[in-house]
Motif scaffolding. Sequence first.
Motif, PDB file in Angstrom:
ATOM      1  N   THR A 161       0.840  -1.189   0.000  1.00  0.00           N
ATOM      2  CA  THR A 161       0.000   0.000   0.000  1.00  0.00           C
ATOM      3  C   THR A 161       0.878   1.243   0.000  1.00  0.00           C
ATOM      4  OG1 THR A 161      -0.104   0.181   2.398  1.00  0.00           O
ATOM      5  CG2 THR A 161      -1.770  -1.222   1.340  1.00  0.00           C
ATOM      6  N   MET A 162       0.275   2.369  -0.368  1.00  0.00           N
ATOM      7  CA  MET A 162       1.008   3.632  -0.335  1.00  0.00           C
ATOM      8  C   MET A 162       1.418   3.965   1.098  1.00  0.00           C
ATOM      9  SD  MET A 162       2.182   5.911  -2.461  1.00  0.00           S
ATOM     10  CE  MET A 162       1.178   5.919  -3.954  1.00  0.00           C
ATOM     11  N   ARG A 163       0.556   3.601   2.057  1.00  0.00           N
ATOM     12  CA  ARG A 163       0.885   3.841   3.463  1.00  0.00           C
ATOM     13  C   ARG A 163       2.134   3.056   3.864  1.00  0.00           C
ATOM     14  NH1 ARG A 163       0.378   1.484   8.380  1.00  0.00           N
ATOM     15  NH2 ARG A 163       0.111   2.875  10.179  1.00  0.00           N
ATOM     16  N   GLN A 164       2.239   1.807   3.415  1.00  0.00           N
ATOM     17  CA  GLN A 164       3.418   0.994   3.745  1.00  0.00           C
ATOM     18  C   GLN A 164       4.682   1.604   3.157  1.00  0.00           C
ATOM     19  OE1 GLN A 164       2.321  -2.867   2.292  1.00  0.00           O
ATOM     20  NE2 GLN A 164       0.857  -3.228   3.955  1.00  0.00           N
ATOM     21  N   LEU A 165       4.575   2.121   1.923  1.00  0.00           N
ATOM     22  CA  LEU A 165       5.728   2.755   1.292  1.00  0.00           C
ATOM     23  C   LEU A 165       6.134   3.996   2.070  1.00  0.00           C
ATOM     24  CD1 LEU A 165       7.693   2.732  -1.117  1.00  0.00           C
ATOM     25  CD2 LEU A 165       6.031   4.107  -2.386  1.00  0.00           C
ATOM     26  N   GLN A 166       5.152   4.800   2.486  1.00  0.00           N
ATOM     27  CA  GLN A 166       5.466   5.994   3.276  1.00  0.00           C
ATOM     28  C   GLN A 166       6.079   5.617   4.625  1.00  0.00           C
ATOM     29  OE1 GLN A 166       2.382   8.987   3.567  1.00  0.00           O
ATOM     30  NE2 GLN A 166       3.314   9.918   5.371  1.00  0.00           N
ATOM     31  N   LYS A 167       5.523   4.598   5.269  1.00  0.00           N
ATOM     32  CA  LYS A 167       6.069   4.145   6.556  1.00  0.00           C
ATOM     33  C   LYS A 167       7.527   3.708   6.415  1.00  0.00           C
ATOM     34  CE  LYS A 167       4.182   3.461  10.068  1.00  0.00           C
ATOM     35  NZ  LYS A 167       4.058   4.299  11.304  1.00  0.00           N
ATOM     36  N   LEU A 168       7.849   3.075   5.287  1.00  0.00           N
ATOM     37  CA  LEU A 168       9.228   2.651   5.030  1.00  0.00           C
ATOM     38  C   LEU A 168      10.155   3.855   4.995  1.00  0.00           C
ATOM     39  CD1 LEU A 168      11.481   0.711   4.204  1.00  0.00           C
ATOM     40  CD2 LEU A 168      10.653   0.862   1.850  1.00  0.00           C
ATOM     41  N   TYR A 169       9.766   4.889   4.239  1.00  0.00           N
ATOM     42  CA  TYR A 169      10.618   6.073   4.138  1.00  0.00           C
ATOM     43  C   TYR A 169      10.709   6.813   5.459  1.00  0.00           C
ATOM     44  CZ  TYR A 169      11.786   5.665  -0.698  1.00  0.00           C
ATOM     45  OH  TYR A 169      12.337   5.221  -1.863  1.00  0.00           O
ATOM     46  N   GLU A 170       9.624   6.851   6.205  1.00  0.00           N
ATOM     47  CA  GLU A 170       9.671   7.493   7.516  1.00  0.00           C
ATOM     48  C   GLU A 170      10.606   6.737   8.455  1.00  0.00           C
ATOM     49  OE1 GLU A 170       5.293   9.673   7.791  1.00  0.00           O
ATOM     50  OE2 GLU A 170       5.529   7.628   8.570  1.00  0.00           O
ATOM     51  N   ALA A 171      10.599   5.404   8.356  1.00  0.00           N
ATOM     52  CA  ALA A 171      11.481   4.589   9.199  1.00  0.00           C
ATOM     53  C   ALA A 171      12.942   4.801   8.832  1.00  0.00           C
ATOM     54  CB  ALA A 171      11.108   3.117   9.065  1.00  0.00           C
ATOM     55  N   ILE A 172      13.234   4.872   7.541  1.00  0.00           N
ATOM     56  CA  ILE A 172      14.623   5.072   7.099  1.00  0.00           C
ATOM     57  C   ILE A 172      15.121   6.464   7.471  1.00  0.00           C
ATOM     58  CG2 ILE A 172      16.122   5.324   5.070  1.00  0.00           C
ATOM     59  CD1 ILE A 172      14.444   3.112   3.738  1.00  0.00           C
ATOM     60  N   LEU A 173      14.293   7.464   7.209  1.00  0.00           N
ATOM     61  CA  LEU A 173      14.704   8.852   7.441  1.00  0.00           C
ATOM     62  C   LEU A 173      14.527   9.297   8.888  1.00  0.00           C
ATOM     63  CD1 LEU A 173      13.090  10.383   4.223  1.00  0.00           C
ATOM     64  CD2 LEU A 173      15.512   9.844   4.579  1.00  0.00           C
ATOM     65  N   ASP A 174      13.778   8.504   9.669  1.00  0.00           N
ATOM     66  CA  ASP A 174      13.496   8.816  11.064  1.00  0.00           C
ATOM     67  C   ASP A 174      12.809  10.180  11.183  1.00  0.00           C
ATOM     68  OD1 ASP A 174      13.388   8.364  13.797  1.00  0.00           O
ATOM     69  OD2 ASP A 174      15.345   9.291  14.173  1.00  0.00           O
ATOM     70  N   GLU A 175      11.811  10.409  10.338  1.00  0.00           N
ATOM     71  CA  GLU A 175      11.028  11.635  10.402  1.00  0.00           C
ATOM     72  C   GLU A 175       9.643  11.391   9.811  1.00  0.00           C
ATOM     73  OE1 GLU A 175      11.805  14.640   7.022  1.00  0.00           O
ATOM     74  OE2 GLU A 175      13.785  13.745   7.405  1.00  0.00           O
TER      75      GLU A 175
END
Length: 229
Positions: A161-175
Motif C-alpha cells: 500500500t502507499m501507506r506501507q511505502l510511506q512508513k518505510l521512508y519514515e522509518a529510514i529517514l526517522d522523520e
Amino acid sequence: MLNSYDKEDKVLLAVDCIIFGFDKEDLKILLIKRDFEPEKGKWSLMGGFLKRHETLDDAANRILHHLTGFHNIYLEQLYGFSKVDRDPVERTISVAYYALINIEEHNEELIEQYSAKWFSVSKAPKLIFDHDKMVHHAIRRLRYRTSNKPIGFELLPEKFTMRQLQKLYEAILDEELDKRNFINKINSLDILIKLKEKDMTSSRKGSFLYKFDKEKYDKKVENGFTFKI
C-alpha cells in the motif's frame, strides 16, 4: 624489498553484514547472539572471515546465504574498520556490508537455528566491538541512497500500500512525512502500477495495492535522477 611477502605482517580480514528488513511498520536489523568468547552471549552482527579463494563480495554473499538461505540479496560494500585493538583476540580488519531483506520471505527456522532476532533499529541492543559504529555508517548510507533511487524492491513485499511505502521512508529517514506531498512525489516519478486489488486490513474501505514498474524504474536509474522526499 617490496616483494618480500614472507617478511610482512599477516592480519585477519573479516566481513560483517548489517542486515536490514522492514515489517510494514518499522525498519529492523537482524542480530545474532554470539556463542563463543570473547563477548559470548552478547548481540553481534553476522560475520565471518575471508577465505583464500574468495573476493569480499563472495564472502559477504556466503555469510548471508549461511544465515538466510537466500541468494541474490541486495548487498553493498560499506566501509573498512581497521582500528588496531578493535578485536581483542587477533589483529583483524573488517569490511562491512549492508543488505536489504524482505522480512515476509525470510526463513524463520534458519533465524532460530542461529539465535538471530529482528530488532527495531531505534531499540537495538548494544553490540560487540565496533559493530554499533558499523550500523551507524549503514543507516547513513541507506538514508543517502534514498536521495538517488527509490528504496523498496528489496524491503517491501511484491504488492504494497502507499501507506506501507510511506512508513518505510519514515522509518529510514526517522522523520514524519506529509502524506499528500509524499503521494504527489511518488506519483510524479511514474514508477508504480496501481492494482485493482485492495488491502482490506487497514480500513473498512481498504487501501489499493501497488507494484513497482521495474522496467520504468530500471530505465530511470540507468539515466540517473534525483529522488528526494
